[in-house]
Design a protein around this motif. Structure first.
Motif, PDB file in Angstrom:
ATOM      1  N   ALA A  19       4.098   0.908   5.344  1.00  0.00           N
ATOM      2  CA  ALA A  19       3.365   0.900   4.071  1.00  0.00           C
ATOM      3  C   ALA A  19       2.919   2.300   3.706  1.00  0.00           C
ATOM      4  O   ALA A  19       2.793   2.636   2.535  1.00  0.00           O
ATOM      5  N   HIS A  20       2.647   3.129   4.713  1.00  0.00           N
ATOM      6  CA  HIS A  20       2.201   4.498   4.440  1.00  0.00           C
ATOM      7  C   HIS A  20       3.375   5.464   4.338  1.00  0.00           C
ATOM      8  O   HIS A  20       3.327   6.431   3.609  1.00  0.00           O
ATOM      9  N   ALA A  21       4.409   5.178   5.115  1.00  0.00           N
ATOM     10  CA  ALA A  21       5.496   6.146   5.198  1.00  0.00           C
ATOM     11  C   ALA A  21       6.563   5.928   4.133  1.00  0.00           C
ATOM     12  O   ALA A  21       7.288   6.858   3.776  1.00  0.00           O
ATOM     13  N   LYS A  22       6.674   4.730   3.634  1.00  0.00           N
ATOM     14  CA  LYS A  22       7.745   4.434   2.682  1.00  0.00           C
ATOM     15  C   LYS A  22       7.557   5.221   1.379  1.00  0.00           C
ATOM     16  O   LYS A  22       6.504   5.146   0.753  1.00  0.00           O
ATOM     17  N   PRO A  23       8.545   5.998   0.962  1.00  0.00           N
ATOM     18  CA  PRO A  23       8.409   6.761  -0.293  1.00  0.00           C
ATOM     19  C   PRO A  23       8.423   5.836  -1.500  1.00  0.00           C
ATOM     20  O   PRO A  23       9.037   4.767  -1.490  1.00  0.00           O
ATOM     21  N   GLY A  24       7.719   6.268  -2.550  1.00  0.00           N
ATOM     22  CA  GLY A  24       7.714   5.508  -3.776  1.00  0.00           C
ATOM     23  C   GLY A  24       9.003   5.723  -4.554  1.00  0.00           C
ATOM     24  O   GLY A  24       9.775   6.648  -4.270  1.00  0.00           O
ATOM     25  N   PRO A  25       9.270   4.909  -5.556  1.00  0.00           N
ATOM     26  CA  PRO A  25      10.517   5.019  -6.315  1.00  0.00           C
ATOM     27  C   PRO A  25      10.631   6.324  -7.096  1.00  0.00           C
ATOM     28  O   PRO A  25      11.742   6.733  -7.457  1.00  0.00           O
ATOM     29  N   PHE A  26       9.502   7.003  -7.353  1.00  0.00           N
ATOM     30  CA  PHE A  26       9.534   8.246  -8.118  1.00  0.00           C
ATOM     31  C   PHE A  26       9.532   9.470  -7.215  1.00  0.00           C
ATOM     32  O   PHE A  26       9.690  10.597  -7.697  1.00  0.00           O
TER      33      PHE A  26
END
Length: 503
Positions: A19-26
């Motif tokens: 949840a913390h490490a996953k990059p956002g779509p932007f």
């Protein structure tokens, strides 16, 4: 038991870490290759850390601009950006939208509407496009250099030609100053405003654009006419018209102007507003150029154009300035001219030999006002000890305008050696009386009628700081006033300028 606890910890970490490490779509680097040059978006960098998404928008005008309060919903992100020159709306909302693997950026800053499409890039691309931020020197104090003992007089290209100026036109203006008699009346500076700049060479040296093929030849031509010549730049990356500014090249540009033979520099904050937005940074940015001009060894008049911010008159001399704008740009309109001239002409305590409040250029000759309104314009600038810098096409100066601009008695009020800026001494509705003590002991007294009908105004001895008026001379009518105590009729939107001696 220990193994069980360790397994549970590992499972908990595995559950929370993504949840913390996953990059956002932007997240990532977005490159903009064909963005509008105002403000010239080159890159967007976005990263999500600890559940918070942030980043920067990099432009050619303002460098890296921090993104604030970014929220993401599906394929759309909204965020705020600091805005310029709008105190009522100091921030603006921007949007970023994902469209077929690309990023559409939508927003507004100053007068620029942004609607640009960017592509994915790499960290290497980001390093290549990174804006090189410079640092300012500590603020110092420059000693007076003996220049500008009276307000500068001349001509500037901006009001009439804006950025559409070229070598041929500048030469024509120099010719017209001589042939019209304006040079002999005291107008000696021919100032090139924005629009002359080209690109920088491999050594970083600024080059003029194709409209100015040989700057040294141009300055030589103007000097041969018995005139001086000025040039323009900004401490930001871009000038007001979007040309190359002096950011990161201040000392180099100062030396180039000196090598070319320039005698005057107008230095306009423009895109520098993003970088220098406090009293300290604005002062240091002007000091940086003031010191650089002094270091060239060439006497160069230094005009500070930062629109009267941070009480510029109180520190303009210290950074090497000889004149400093007290307001935004003038336009050829009665309302604008009078608002500037009557209300925004600077603190008189700051003006005097060596440094002058500058309410901007003269509009006489541009045709937007009546003759009487131009009389008010010239009278107000003269009694205010303002720089007299014309802004019309000198080749089209009408006899009427020429008479206003070359009235030697009126010019003498502006150029008086005592250097006192005149002030309002009395106001009665639309009627105003201003006075300016002069070096020979006389006093210039201006009667202004800001109303729409002619008005009879009384010249009182107290207006001139006297108990009795001995004599008075009407400088526009060029005649002695037979009875100074009698009423004077002042036309609507007009002015009467008197030189008065106590009895």
């Amino acid at each position: 038991m220990r193994r069980l606890i360790l397994s549970l910890v590992c499972l908990l970490f595995a559950a929370t870490a993504p949840a913390h490490a996953k990059p956002g779509p932007f997240d990532g680097v977005w490159l903009f290759d064909d963005a509008d040059p105002r403000p010239g978006v080159t890159m967007v960098e976005i990263a999500t850390k600890g559940g918070v998404t942030a980043g920067t928008v990099t432009t050619q005008w303002y460098g890296p601009m921090p993104i604030a309060r970014m929220t993401v919903e599906g394929d759309t992100a909204t965020f705020t950006m600091r805005n310029l020159n709008d105190r009522e709306h100091p921030t603006r909302e921007w949007r970023a939208k994902l469209e077929d693997g690309k990023l559409r950026l939508l927003g507004q800053i100053w007068f620029s509407e942004i609607d640009e499409l960017g592509r994915r890039g790499t960290k290497a691309d980001a390093a290549q496009r990174a804006f090189r931020v410079t640092t300012l020197p500590p603020l110092g104090t420059l000693a007076p250099d003996g220049m500008a003992r009276t307000p500068p007089m001349g001509w500037s290209s901006w009001n009439k030609f804006a950025e559409h100026i070229d070598d041929k036109t500048v030469r024509a203006m120099a010719d017209a100053l001589v042939s019209s008699g304006l040079r002999d009346a005291g107008y000696t500076y021919v100032n090139i405003d924005d629009g002359w700049q080209g690109t920088r060479g491999p050594d970083g040296r600024i080059r003029p654009n194709a409209k100015f093929p040989d700057m040294k030849a141009l300055t030589d031509y103007v000097h041969a006419k018995g005139l001086k010549i000025g040039i323009y730049s900004s401490q930001g990356p871009r000038t007001c018209a979007g040309y190359e500014g002096s950011y990161g090249h201040v000392r180099q540009d100062a030396q180039t102007y000196a090598d070319w033979g320039f005698d005057y520099l107008k230095y306009d904050l423009c895109s520098g507003e993003w970088f220098y937005d406090t009293a300290d940074t604005v002062q240091r940015s002007y000091y940086e150029m003031g010191e650089a001009l002094r270091a060239t060894g060439r006497p160069i008049l230094f005009s500070l154009c930062e629109y009267g911010r941070f009480d510029v008159g109180s520190w303009g001399r210290k950074v090497g300035g000889h004149l400093w704008r007290t307001t935004g740009d003038i336009t050829d309109e009665w309302k604008v001219m009078t608002d500037i001239g009557f209300e925004r002409n600077g603190n008189p305590a700051h003006a005097g030999p060596g440094g002058w409040n500058d309410p901007d250029m003269l509009e006489i000759g541009n045709g937007g006002m009546t003759h009487d309104e131009y009389v008010t314009h010239m009278t107000l600038w003269a009694i205010s000890a303002a720089p007299l810098v014309m802004g019309h096409d000198l080749r089209e100066t009408s006899p009427e305008a020429l008479a206003l601009l070359t009235n030697r008695a009126v010019i003498a009020i502006d150029q008086d050696a005592r250097g006192i800026q005149g002030t309002r001494v009395r106001k009665d509705g639309d009627a105003e009386v201003w006075a300016k003590p002069l070096a020979d002991g006389s006093v210039a007294v201006a009667l202004f009628n800001r109303g729409t009908a002619a008005k009879r105004m009384l010249l009182a001895p107290a207006d001139a700081g006297a108990t009795r008026i001995g004599e008075a001379h009407d400088l526009w009518a060029n005649k002695r006033v037979a009875d100074p105590a009698a009423d004077v009729t002042v036309p609507a939107h007009g002015a009467v300028l008197l030189r008065v001696r106590a009895g």
